[in-house]
Motif scaffolding. Structure first.
Motif, PDB file in Angstrom:
ATOM      1  N   ASN A  26       3.850  -5.423  -7.631  1.00 52.65           N
ATOM      2  CA  ASN A  26       3.023  -4.792  -7.197  1.00 52.65           C
ATOM      3  C   ASN A  26       3.422  -3.286  -7.355  1.00 52.65           C
ATOM      4  OD1 ASN A  26       0.297  -3.543  -6.631  1.00 52.65           O
ATOM      5  ND2 ASN A  26       0.069  -4.739  -4.678  1.00 52.65           N
ATOM      6  N   ALA A  27       4.203  -2.843  -6.128  1.00 51.43           N
ATOM      7  CA  ALA A  27       4.064  -1.513  -6.052  1.00 51.43           C
ATOM      8  C   ALA A  27       5.048  -1.395  -7.189  1.00 51.43           C
ATOM      9  CB  ALA A  27       5.647  -1.399  -4.650  1.00 51.43           C
ATOM     10  N   SER A  71       1.757  -8.873   2.103  1.00 50.74           N
ATOM     11  CA  SER A  71       1.100  -8.738   0.705  1.00 50.74           C
ATOM     12  C   SER A  71      -0.178  -7.039   0.874  1.00 50.74           C
ATOM     13  CB  SER A  71      -0.309  -9.628   0.595  1.00 50.74           C
ATOM     14  OG  SER A  71      -1.947  -9.591   1.634  1.00 50.74           O
ATOM     15  N   GLU A  72      -0.823  -6.275   0.707  1.00 53.15           N
ATOM     16  CA  GLU A  72      -1.622  -5.478   0.420  1.00 53.15           C
ATOM     17  C   GLU A  72      -2.804  -5.818   0.600  1.00 53.15           C
ATOM     18  OE1 GLU A  72      -2.316  -1.053  -2.481  1.00 53.15           O
ATOM     19  OE2 GLU A  72      -1.993  -2.928  -3.255  1.00 53.15           O
ATOM     20  N   GLN A  73      -3.729  -6.876   0.433  1.00 54.22           N
ATOM     21  CA  GLN A  73      -5.066  -6.875   0.854  1.00 54.22           C
ATOM     22  C   GLN A  73      -4.884  -7.461   2.061  1.00 54.22           C
ATOM     23  OE1 GLN A  73      -7.646  -6.703  -0.478  1.00 54.22           O
ATOM     24  NE2 GLN A  73      -6.226  -5.698  -2.154  1.00 54.22           N
ATOM     25  N   GLU A  74      -3.808  -8.307   2.794  1.00 59.46           N
ATOM     26  CA  GLU A  74      -3.838  -8.544   4.429  1.00 59.46           C
ATOM     27  C   GLU A  74      -3.380  -7.265   4.536  1.00 59.46           C
ATOM     28  OE1 GLU A  74      -3.985 -11.633   6.467  1.00 59.46           O
ATOM     29  OE2 GLU A  74      -4.628 -11.617   4.229  1.00 59.46           O
ATOM     30  N   MET A 104      -5.299   0.610  -9.709  1.00 56.38           N
ATOM     31  CA  MET A 104      -4.613  -0.638  -9.698  1.00 56.38           C
ATOM     32  C   MET A 104      -3.912  -1.265 -10.790  1.00 56.38           C
ATOM     33  SD  MET A 104      -6.868  -2.460  -6.521  1.00 56.38           S
ATOM     34  CE  MET A 104      -5.650  -2.832  -5.589  1.00 56.38           C
ATOM     35  N   PRO A 105      -2.430  -2.344  -9.789  1.00 55.56           N
ATOM     36  CA  PRO A 105      -2.211  -2.920 -11.036  1.00 55.56           C
ATOM     37  C   PRO A 105      -3.379  -4.188 -11.468  1.00 55.56           C
ATOM     38  CG  PRO A 105      -0.278  -2.499  -9.720  1.00 55.56           C
ATOM     39  CD  PRO A 105      -2.084  -2.046  -9.182  1.00 55.56           C
ATOM     40  N   ARG A 109      -5.634  -6.501  -7.581  1.00 52.58           N
ATOM     41  CA  ARG A 109      -7.092  -5.809  -7.318  1.00 52.58           C
ATOM     42  C   ARG A 109      -7.591  -6.521  -6.692  1.00 52.58           C
ATOM     43  NH1 ARG A 109      -9.186  -3.751 -13.647  1.00 52.58           N
ATOM     44  NH2 ARG A 109      -7.144  -2.129 -13.556  1.00 52.58           N
ATOM     45  N   PRO A 110      -8.220  -6.343  -5.511  1.00 53.79           N
ATOM     46  CA  PRO A 110      -8.955  -7.308  -4.563  1.00 53.79           C
ATOM     47  C   PRO A 110     -10.024  -8.131  -5.397  1.00 53.79           C
ATOM     48  CG  PRO A 110      -9.702  -4.968  -4.336  1.00 53.79           C
ATOM     49  CD  PRO A 110      -8.742  -4.714  -5.323  1.00 53.79           C
TER      50      PRO A 110
END
Length: 361
Positions: A26-27, A71-74, A104-105, A109-110
């Motif tokens: 992701n990064a 994770s980014e969403q957490e 965002m990749p 994406r959320p």
């Protein structure tokens, strides 16, 4: 918000500045301002934090978020929880960077709708928590340039042109502002050029927020106007001296001591921001004492016995200012001998008995 939470986690011991972070997919796919991290690159928390704070590196930001929360969403959940705790009324985060959803990749994406949003007031509230909860913030935000990798041809240059340290840099000296040491620039197509700045002079720290300018330079020229207004029209004035007595609270009761009470004073001076040339008048206060059964001799001088909260409403400032300091003992109280305590108990018993008989008539 990512800067705040990472610094807070280090402060609380969840991980250390020199812990090594392995960059994820992701990064590595994150665009915008970045330091071009590849998947499986390894850097310390501090190196990535500097890249984020100085160069607004989105890929470093995502790497830190994933390291901190899995994770980014957490991590985003922590961001939104913290915003609510701080009383930020409009703030909503969908990622750790502030990038628009479309940038965002796609894979990361959320699913929830919406974009990252934050009002100027919310940005100011967040800035206040950064400077108060992490007073060493400028160790990172005031770095002018930073060479991230030895092989890099050029260092990361701080996007904050207003740093006081830039006063001798030809390209930036026209923007350098006395006392300015942070906080954060930002830009997206939707938000325009933004800057949350902070500067300190003569013991007074101000926070400014400018959003939606059409150029990088304009966000700094507008910030200068906001900060100049604050410094030109307000100052810090002491309202209560340290070691002051409190009206109506000369002493508190002490159990099992040579003395039955001890004097109480404040442990620190109290100052407020006031219009320049005026005094802090009309200050009110509220005390909160420890339970009486906790004050048992021996008691040292300077023992905390409660708190006192002072409130002041200044002309020209919408919200009242509050400051809480400790109430402490002004003297020490030695423990009473058993004989002294025995005779005191007898005296109190007969006193109570006499009062009881007297009340019968």
């Amino acid at each position: 918000m990512t800067e705040y939470l990472i610094a807070d986690m280090v402060k609380k011991g969840k991980f250390k500045w020199d812990d090594v972070v392995t960059v994820g997919d992701n990064a590595s796919k994150t665009i915008g301002s970045r330091i071009f991290l590849d998947a499986n690159d390894q850097h310390t928390v501090e190196e990535l934090y500097i890249a984020m704070a100085v160069g607004s590196a989105n890929d470093a930001t995502v790497a830190l978020a994933e390291y901190a929360a899995g994770s980014e969403q957490e991590f985003v959940k922590l961001m939104n929880e913290t915003a609510k705790k701080f009383g930020m009324k409009t703030a909503h985060f969908i990622n750790s960077t502030g990038l628009d959803r479309a940038d965002m990749p796609e894979k990361y994406r959320p699913s929830a709708e919406g974009e990252t949003v934050m009002s100027a007031m919310d940005a100011a509230i967040l800035g206040k928590h950064i400077v108060q909860d992490h007073p060493d913030f400028s160790k990172y935000t005031a770095i002018q340039s930073y060479k991230f990798r030895e092989r890099d041809k050029n260092p990361i240059i701080n996007w904050n042109w207003m740093l006081e340290a830039n006063k001798d840099i030809p390209n930036f000296k026209a923007y350098a502002y006395p006392g300015l040491d942070g906080l954060k620039t930002g830009h997206t197509n939707n938000a325009g050029n933004c800057f949350t700045g902070t500067a300190e002079r003569d013991g007074m720290r101000l926070i400014s927020v400018v959003m939606g300018t059409k150029s990088e330079a304009q966000r700094f020229t507008e910030t200068r106007k906001v900060l100049d207004y604050g410094f030109n029209n307000f100052e810090i004035k002491q309202a209560v001296a340290g070691k002051s007595k409190v009206e109506g609270l000369d002493s508190v009761e002490v159990k099992k001591g040579v003395k039955t009470s001890v004097g109480v004073v404040t442990d620190a001076p109290v100052s407020f921001m006031v219009p320049k040339g005026s005094d802090a008048k009309g200050v009110t206060f509220k005390t909160q004492l420890e339970p009486a059964d906790k004050l048992v001799a021996p008691i040292k001088q300077g023992t905390k016995v409660g708190t006192i909260t002072y409130t002041y409403k200044a002309d020209g400032i919408e919200k009242p200012q509050t400051k809480t300091v400790n109430l402490i003992t002004s003297d020490e109280v030695e423990k009473g001998s058993w004989l002294r305590l025995f005779f005191r108990a007898i005296k109190e018993m007969f006193g109570d008995l006499f009062d009881g008989i007297k009340n019968l008539f």
